[in-house]
Design a protein around this motif. Structure first.
Motif, PDB file in Angstrom:
ATOM      1  N   GLY A  73       0.661  -1.143   0.110  1.00 53.54           N
ATOM      2  CA  GLY A  73      -0.040   0.126  -0.046  1.00 53.54           C
ATOM      3  C   GLY A  73       0.738   1.400  -0.176  1.00 53.54           C
ATOM      4  O   GLY A  73       0.342   2.104  -0.555  1.00 53.54           O
ATOM      5  N   GLU A  74       1.933   1.322   0.598  1.00 55.57           N
ATOM      6  CA  GLU A  74       2.945   2.447   0.461  1.00 55.57           C
ATOM      7  C   GLU A  74       4.011   2.007   0.942  1.00 55.57           C
ATOM      8  O   GLU A  74       4.390   0.728   1.536  1.00 55.57           O
ATOM      9  N   PRO A  75       5.130   2.818   0.958  1.00 60.10           N
ATOM     10  CA  PRO A  75       6.632   2.342   1.511  1.00 60.10           C
ATOM     11  C   PRO A  75       6.500   2.197   2.890  1.00 60.10           C
ATOM     12  O   PRO A  75       5.798   2.937   3.471  1.00 60.10           O
ATOM     13  N   ARG A 113       4.648   8.384  -4.905  1.00 58.79           N
ATOM     14  CA  ARG A 113       4.156   8.937  -6.002  1.00 58.79           C
ATOM     15  C   ARG A 113       4.931  10.187  -6.329  1.00 58.79           C
ATOM     16  O   ARG A 113       5.375  10.791  -5.494  1.00 58.79           O
ATOM     17  N   GLN A 159      -0.117  -2.297  -7.847  1.00 57.56           N
ATOM     18  CA  GLN A 159      -1.250  -1.275  -8.072  1.00 57.56           C
ATOM     19  C   GLN A 159      -2.344  -1.860  -8.564  1.00 57.56           C
ATOM     20  O   GLN A 159      -2.465  -3.022  -8.832  1.00 57.56           O
ATOM     21  N   THR A 160      -3.367  -1.186  -8.347  1.00 65.71           N
ATOM     22  CA  THR A 160      -4.715  -1.493  -8.942  1.00 65.71           C
ATOM     23  C   THR A 160      -4.652  -1.800 -10.424  1.00 65.71           C
ATOM     24  O   THR A 160      -5.025  -2.869 -10.841  1.00 65.71           O
ATOM     25  N   ASP A 171       4.988   6.384  -9.758  1.00 66.20           N
ATOM     26  CA  ASP A 171       5.894   6.378  -8.688  1.00 66.20           C
ATOM     27  C   ASP A 171       7.418   6.366  -8.843  1.00 66.20           C
ATOM     28  O   ASP A 171       7.725   6.437 -10.097  1.00 66.20           O
ATOM     29  N   ASP A 219       7.516  -7.364   1.296  1.00 67.67           N
ATOM     30  CA  ASP A 219       7.127  -5.842   1.079  1.00 67.67           C
ATOM     31  C   ASP A 219       6.925  -5.613  -0.498  1.00 67.67           C
ATOM     32  O   ASP A 219       7.674  -5.700  -1.026  1.00 67.67           O
ATOM     33  N   THR A 220       5.526  -5.958  -0.649  1.00 68.49           N
ATOM     34  CA  THR A 220       5.075  -6.006  -2.221  1.00 68.49           C
ATOM     35  C   THR A 220       4.536  -4.782  -2.844  1.00 68.49           C
ATOM     36  O   THR A 220       3.582  -4.094  -2.484  1.00 68.49           O
ATOM     37  N   LYS A 242      -4.574   5.221   2.898  1.00 70.50           N
ATOM     38  CA  LYS A 242      -3.553   6.151   2.256  1.00 70.50           C
ATOM     39  C   LYS A 242      -3.832   7.765   2.724  1.00 70.50           C
ATOM     40  O   LYS A 242      -5.119   8.146   2.881  1.00 70.50           O
TER      41      LYS A 242
END
Ligand code: 7RM
Length: 650
Positions: free
Chosen positions: A391-393, A519, A419-420, A504, A415-416, A613
């Motif tokens: 979802g985020e770093p 981003r 994105q959608t 990103d 840590d994947t 987010k």
């Protein structure tokens, strides 16, 4: 473009997978990863054909890929059905009576559906949909709480070729209306309400409001009774799920669907106000969800797998429903909030069901840190063998906490990054092979040709920041933006010639690990120096007093942009002027003088979307002294806006 990555380069801790873990894993060494990765890039047709053979096909494909940039068709000429792949094919052997879905409601109800039971419910509900005259290709909105019926509705749509669009249960009536209008949905599947943090979300009421005026394309609303509260039933339009299910056949053969048949549309925010309807199709998407569960989670029949995402997000699609079920795994679903009835709920669930794999978001992890170690320490978490984030770093402090307090130091963390739009994991460790370091999503997954490039599309040297791009199509990629091919082309395939641009920023280190900075639009330019907001945030949360931080730019006459930090402190810490000064110093010493915050603003909480987010646009407006404008429908807690206080310096 350059991004300051000093703080990342200082991170030297390396965690190698335990020998015991590697020995049992499908991919047990970097050599094995590298060999398979090389094959996936050099001989993609061979690689994907072999992996696709794991799936159940009604008609085999003629061609693996047809690529007319930027439009891809995968497994051309093939036919399969996703619900058959997730259900029917597991009924032949020992998985027949295995738990497919283990569910717990927020108020505490427990339900388990075996593969056979889930199959039966999906068949019956697909027949309900057929009886409502829904036909292959029709679009259906699913607006449900996190209950098994959400997955049943998705799989029933997929079984008969309806294209679903799940709208997150936290979205408003306006969002539902916009999405219905954009995709021309003819039906809505919803519930009377859902439970969230002890209160009831009025789902049906929101649907009623969205359909008000009677001009909608929606002809039918199917309502599942979850809470039993009073709701309005519109005669001739609304029907009860349980009534429809009373007299329906349990036989419903899966419809063989073209590989490129539209499976779902999922709306996601872009740079403009209008959300984009990301379109995913059948075979390639399924293969992406399946193969990442196979290699990234290394899912096993014995696992009790829990992805904490809501089905309203892509993570819920790929990693609560389609991926794990295609693997024949046991997937756990929890309806409610992590702090209901108390801060120990997640850890209690892990103990109660002996969960082996936990996949969650850094924002949740930081909340857990804030709530204190005493909560996880009350429970037995020794069943866990693998952890994942998305979802985020993830800041190194959260990573280390997850590793030690939750993983007991023994569980690898994946840590994947994805994105959608990508449908499945793109950059990620493989748990039995990849050495990990807090803060990096490490290596590209099979078939993913990822690179960091400059504005002209040239690959930048190691440790230099740039744009993250993918240089070739992959099976689970989005096929288009629903109804807007031009926007698809412009948003994703025009920024860097010939490449998919993820939006990103990233850095690749000398070892080949990708560090996702965040981003591109979250990058600040302070006195000619570019600075990732994620870096400043990481520096802030590395201070012992800080629970969470969000950093935005504020226009500044001298420096171009000034650094404004919104900070929440840990329980028991006082938000004082002295602390603000200490934090400025802390960031300055962690990253450098250019990153010194101009403002530290203490807040009770940060404004977030329901998927966790941080809503930077709102913070930017607040930081710039503007009043908040535009779309705030995704904000989780509106009262936060009023509470975002002024700087203690002022
Ligand atoms: C799955 C999901 C996508 C954006 C993406 C990134 C950020 C997601 C990571 C990450 C750093 C990660 N889909 N992101 N995962 N950044 N490391 N492991 O989140 O479409 O909702 O968001 O999320 O900025 O572009 S999403």
């Amino acid at each position: 473009m350059s991004i300051n990555i000093e703080s990342h380069q200082n991170e030297k801790r390396i965690f190698k997978p335990a020998k015991e873990f590697s020995r049992k894993a499908r991919i047990g060494s970097m050599a094995q990863y590298q060999a398979m990765y090389d094959e996936s890039i050099q001989r993609p047709d061979k690689f994907w054909a072999r992996e696709a053979a794991d799936l159940t096909w009604n008609t085999k494909w003629l061609k693996v890929l047809e690529w007319n940039p930027p439009f891809a068709r995968w497994f051309v000429g093939g036919k399969l059905n996703i619900s058959e792949n997730c259900l029917d094919r597991h009924l032949q052997g020992p998985r027949r009576n295995k738990a497919a879905i283990i569910w717990e409601g927020e108020p505490g109800e427990k339900r388990t559906l075996t593969y056979q039971q889930l199959h039966r419910e999906v068949c019956r509900f697909a027949n309900v949909l057929k009886r409502q005259k829904l036909r292959k290709g029709d679009r259906v909105i699913i607006y449900m709480p996190m209950i098994p019926e959400a997955a049943i509705a998705m799989l029933a749509c997929a079984r008969i070729g309806l294209t679903h669009s799940v709208v997150f249960g936290g979205f408003s009536a306006d969002s539902i209306r916009d999405r219905i209008a954009d995709c021309g949905a003819v039906a809505v599947i919803t519930a009377d309400g859902g439970y969230r943090r002890g209160s009831i979300v009025p789902l049906k009421k929101n649907v009623d409001d969205a359909l008000q005026g009677g001009t909608s394309t929606v002809k039918r609303v199917v309502v599942f009774r979850r809470t039993g509260q009073d709701i309005h039933i519109e005669e001739g339009r609304d029907v009860w799920w349980h009534r429809e299910m009373e007299y329906v056949d349990a036989q419903c053969p899966p419809v063989p669907l073209d590989s490129e048949h539209p499976l779902f549309i999922l709306y996601t925010s872009g740079s403009t106000g209008k959300p984009k309807g990301i379109l995913h199709t059948t075979a390639g998407y399924l293969l992406g969800a399946y193969i990442t569960c196979k290699y990234v989670f290394d899912l096993r029949d014995e696992d009790v797998y829990w992805c904490t995402a809501d089905v309203g997000w892509v993570t819920g699609h790929s990693y609560v429903v389609y991926g794990p079920l295609a693997m024949g795994a046991t997937t756990l679903m929890y309806e409610g909030a992590p702090n209901s009835p108390d801060n120990g709920r997640f850890w209690k669930i892990i103990e109660d069901y002996a969960v082996t794999i936990l996949y969650t978001a850094p924002t949740a992890i930081r909340a857990f840190i804030k709530w204190g170690d005493e909560w996880p320490k009350k429970y037995d978490l020794s069943s866990l063998r693998l952890l994942g984030t998305v979802g985020e770093p993830i800041n190194p402090e959260a990573w280390m906490w997850f590793h030690t307090v939750i993983g007991g130091g023994r569980c690898p963390i994946v840590d994947t990054w994805w994105q959608t739009e990508t449908g499945g994991h793109m950059i990620t460790p493989l748990p039995g092979a990849t050495p990990t370091t807090p803060g990096t999503a490490t290596r590209p997954f099979f078939g993913v040709d990822a690179a960091v490039v400059d504005d002209d599309g040239n690959e930048v040297p190691p440790n230099v920041g740039g744009k993250l791009v993918i240089r070739r199509p992959w099976p689970s990629m989005l096929r288009s933006i629903w109804g807007d091919k031009a926007r698809y082309k412009k948003t994703y395939w025009s920024e860097v010639a010939g490449c998919y641009f993820a939006g990103d920023g990233a850095v690749r280190d000398k070892q080949g690990n990708f560090w996702i900075i965040g981003r591109i639009d979250d990058v600040l330019n302070v006195a000619g120096h570019r600075l990732g907001t994620a870096e400043v945030e990481s520096a802030l949360v590395s201070h012992e007093a800080v629970a969470e931080a969000a950093v935005v730019g504020r226009p500044d006459e001298l420096k171009g942009q000034a650094v404004v930090c919104f900070v929440t402190v840990k329980q028991g810490v006082a938000a004082t002027k002295e602390l603000a000064a200490a934090l400025k110093k802390h960031v300055r010493s962690a990253i450098g003088p250019v990153a010194t915050p101009d403002d530290i603003r203490f807040a009770e909480a940060l404004p977030k979307t329901r998927s966790g987010k941080i809503m930077r646009r709102l913070l930017k407006e607040i930081a710039g002294g503007q009043t908040v404008t535009g779309d705030t429908t995704t904000l989780e807690d509106f009262s936060i806006l009023a509470k975002l206080g002024a700087s203690p310096d002022e």
